[in-house]
Design a protein around this motif. Structure first.
Motif, PDB file in Angstrom:
ATOM      1  N   ALA A  78      -1.906  14.916   3.322  1.00 38.46           N
ATOM      2  CA  ALA A  78      -1.333  13.844   4.143  1.00 38.46           C
ATOM      3  C   ALA A  78      -2.354  12.734   4.356  1.00 38.46           C
ATOM      4  CB  ALA A  78      -0.840  14.396   5.473  1.00 38.46           C
ATOM      5  N   SER A  79      -3.613  13.094   4.591  1.00 34.46           N
ATOM      6  CA  SER A  79      -4.666  12.082   4.740  1.00 34.46           C
ATOM      7  C   SER A  79      -4.754  11.214   3.498  1.00 34.46           C
ATOM      8  CB  SER A  79      -6.024  12.740   4.995  1.00 34.46           C
ATOM      9  OG  SER A  79      -6.178  13.076   6.340  1.00 34.46           O
ATOM     10  N   ASP A  80      -4.693  11.851   2.346  1.00 35.73           N
ATOM     11  CA  ASP A  80      -4.742  11.108   1.090  1.00 35.73           C
ATOM     12  C   ASP A  80      -3.560  10.137   0.990  1.00 35.73           C
ATOM     13  OD1 ASP A  80      -5.840  10.597  -1.590  1.00 35.73           O
ATOM     14  OD2 ASP A  80      -3.983  11.548  -2.279  1.00 35.73           O
ATOM     15  N   THR A  81      -2.372  10.597   1.359  1.00 40.72           N
ATOM     16  CA  THR A  81      -1.177   9.751   1.307  1.00 40.72           C
ATOM     17  C   THR A  81      -1.309   8.554   2.249  1.00 40.72           C
ATOM     18  OG1 THR A  81       0.191  11.639   0.719  1.00 40.72           O
ATOM     19  CG2 THR A  81       1.328   9.729   1.653  1.00 40.72           C
ATOM     20  N   TYR A  82      -1.746   8.798   3.486  1.00 43.50           N
ATOM     21  CA  TYR A  82      -1.914   7.704   4.443  1.00 43.50           C
ATOM     22  C   TYR A  82      -3.013   6.740   3.995  1.00 43.50           C
ATOM     23  CZ  TYR A  82       1.383   9.555   7.819  1.00 43.50           C
ATOM     24  OH  TYR A  82       2.536   9.972   8.436  1.00 43.50           O
ATOM     25  N   ASN A  83      -4.075   7.256   3.397  1.00 44.54           N
ATOM     26  CA  ASN A  83      -5.133   6.379   2.894  1.00 44.54           C
ATOM     27  C   ASN A  83      -4.644   5.495   1.759  1.00 44.54           C
ATOM     28  OD1 ASN A  83      -7.575   6.608   4.369  1.00 44.54           O
ATOM     29  ND2 ASN A  83      -7.825   8.679   3.579  1.00 44.54           N
ATOM     30  N   ARG A  84      -3.856   6.066   0.868  1.00 42.35           N
ATOM     31  CA  ARG A  84      -3.307   5.272  -0.240  1.00 42.35           C
ATOM     32  C   ARG A  84      -2.407   4.165   0.286  1.00 42.35           C
ATOM     33  NH1 ARG A  84      -3.995   7.658  -5.359  1.00 42.35           N
ATOM     34  NH2 ARG A  84      -4.775   9.792  -5.224  1.00 42.35           N
ATOM     35  N   ARG A  85      -1.589   4.492   1.269  1.00 38.90           N
ATOM     36  CA  ARG A  85      -0.694   3.496   1.861  1.00 38.90           C
ATOM     37  C   ARG A  85      -1.516   2.395   2.542  1.00 38.90           C
ATOM     38  NH1 ARG A  85       4.235   5.496   5.426  1.00 38.90           N
ATOM     39  NH2 ARG A  85       2.559   6.586   6.456  1.00 38.90           N
ATOM     40  N   ALA A  86      -2.504   2.785   3.305  1.00 40.68           N
ATOM     41  CA  ALA A  86      -3.350   1.805   3.995  1.00 40.68           C
ATOM     42  C   ALA A  86      -4.102   0.928   2.995  1.00 40.68           C
ATOM     43  CB  ALA A  86      -4.325   2.509   4.927  1.00 40.68           C
ATOM     44  N   ASN A  87      -4.643   1.543   1.953  1.00 39.86           N
ATOM     45  CA  ASN A  87      -5.390   0.781   0.955  1.00 39.86           C
ATOM     46  C   ASN A  87      -4.506  -0.203   0.205  1.00 39.86           C
ATOM     47  OD1 ASN A  87      -7.774   2.005   1.675  1.00 39.86           O
ATOM     48  ND2 ASN A  87      -7.659   3.562   0.060  1.00 39.86           N
ATOM     49  N   ALA A  88      -3.233   0.143   0.001  1.00 35.00           N
ATOM     50  CA  ALA A  88      -2.308  -0.779  -0.657  1.00 35.00           C
ATOM     51  C   ALA A  88      -2.002  -1.978   0.246  1.00 35.00           C
ATOM     52  CB  ALA A  88      -1.013  -0.050  -1.021  1.00 35.00           C
ATOM     53  N   LEU A  89      -1.953  -1.756   1.543  1.00 36.74           N
ATOM     54  CA  LEU A  89      -1.646  -2.817   2.499  1.00 36.74           C
ATOM     55  C   LEU A  89      -2.864  -3.646   2.887  1.00 36.74           C
ATOM     56  CD1 LEU A  89       0.638  -0.698   4.820  1.00 36.74           C
ATOM     57  CD2 LEU A  89       1.386  -2.662   3.453  1.00 36.74           C
ATOM     58  N   ARG A  90      -4.027  -3.096   2.705  1.00 38.61           N
ATOM     59  CA  ARG A  90      -5.258  -3.729   3.191  1.00 38.61           C
ATOM     60  C   ARG A  90      -5.450  -5.162   2.716  1.00 38.61           C
ATOM     61  NH1 ARG A  90     -10.829  -4.286   2.330  1.00 38.61           N
ATOM     62  NH2 ARG A  90     -12.069  -3.854   4.199  1.00 38.61           N
ATOM     63  N   PRO A  91      -5.288  -5.491   1.417  1.00 36.13           N
ATOM     64  CA  PRO A  91      -5.525  -6.883   0.999  1.00 36.13           C
ATOM     65  C   PRO A  91      -4.628  -7.889   1.725  1.00 36.13           C
ATOM     66  CG  PRO A  91      -5.412  -5.446  -0.918  1.00 36.13           C
ATOM     67  CD  PRO A  91      -4.986  -4.623   0.257  1.00 36.13           C
TER      68      PRO A  91
END
Length: 132
Positions: free
Chosen positions: A107-120
């Motif tokens: 789940a941490s990996d999934t949330y990190n991927r989502r956050a990293n996609a939104l970050r820019p």
């Protein structure tokens, strides 16, 4: 590295002796923006080392939610970028409190991927407001 820096400070008298402190990271550093951020829930601050993955997951949920909120609203106001922990804590407790460690890590990996996609996109919004 430290010995080399001390030797440099001794060899070059023009350098202030406090220069070394600039190279030492501090956990207690003050943020540059949104100084009054809400504190993590007590259970997160007091969690044992063996269960630190739970705290990490709650932090990942919080980060992803906040970046989503910035992108959705087009605003980077402090209350949007750093809201209370209630929503993230609720998601953690409802979805993951009884989960196995490996499930939380996934789940941490999934949330990190989502956050990293939104970050820019969130970063662009926040930088335009001088709040990054």
């Amino acid at each position: 590295m430290r010995a080399a820096l001390i030797a440099l400070l001794i060899a070059v008298p023009g350098l202030p002796a406090t220069a070394e402190s600039n190279f030492v990271p501090s956990i207690e550093s003050e943020p540059d923006v949104c100084i009054e951020r809400p504190a993590e829930p007590d259970w997160m601050k007091n969690i044992g080392v063996r269960e630190a993955y739970k705290r990490v997951l709650a932090q990942d949920i919080y980060r992803a939610q906040n970046l989503e909120r910035i992108v959705e609203t087009g605003s980077c106001a402090c209350d949007i970028r750093f809201p209370s922990w209630d929503a993230a804590e609720t998601v953690f407790l409802e979805r993951f409190a009884a989960a196995e460690r490996w499930e939380m890590l996934e789940a941490s990996d999934t949330y990190n991927r989502r956050a990293n996609a939104l970050r820019p996109e969130a970063m662009a919004i926040c930088e335009a407001e001088g709040n990054w």
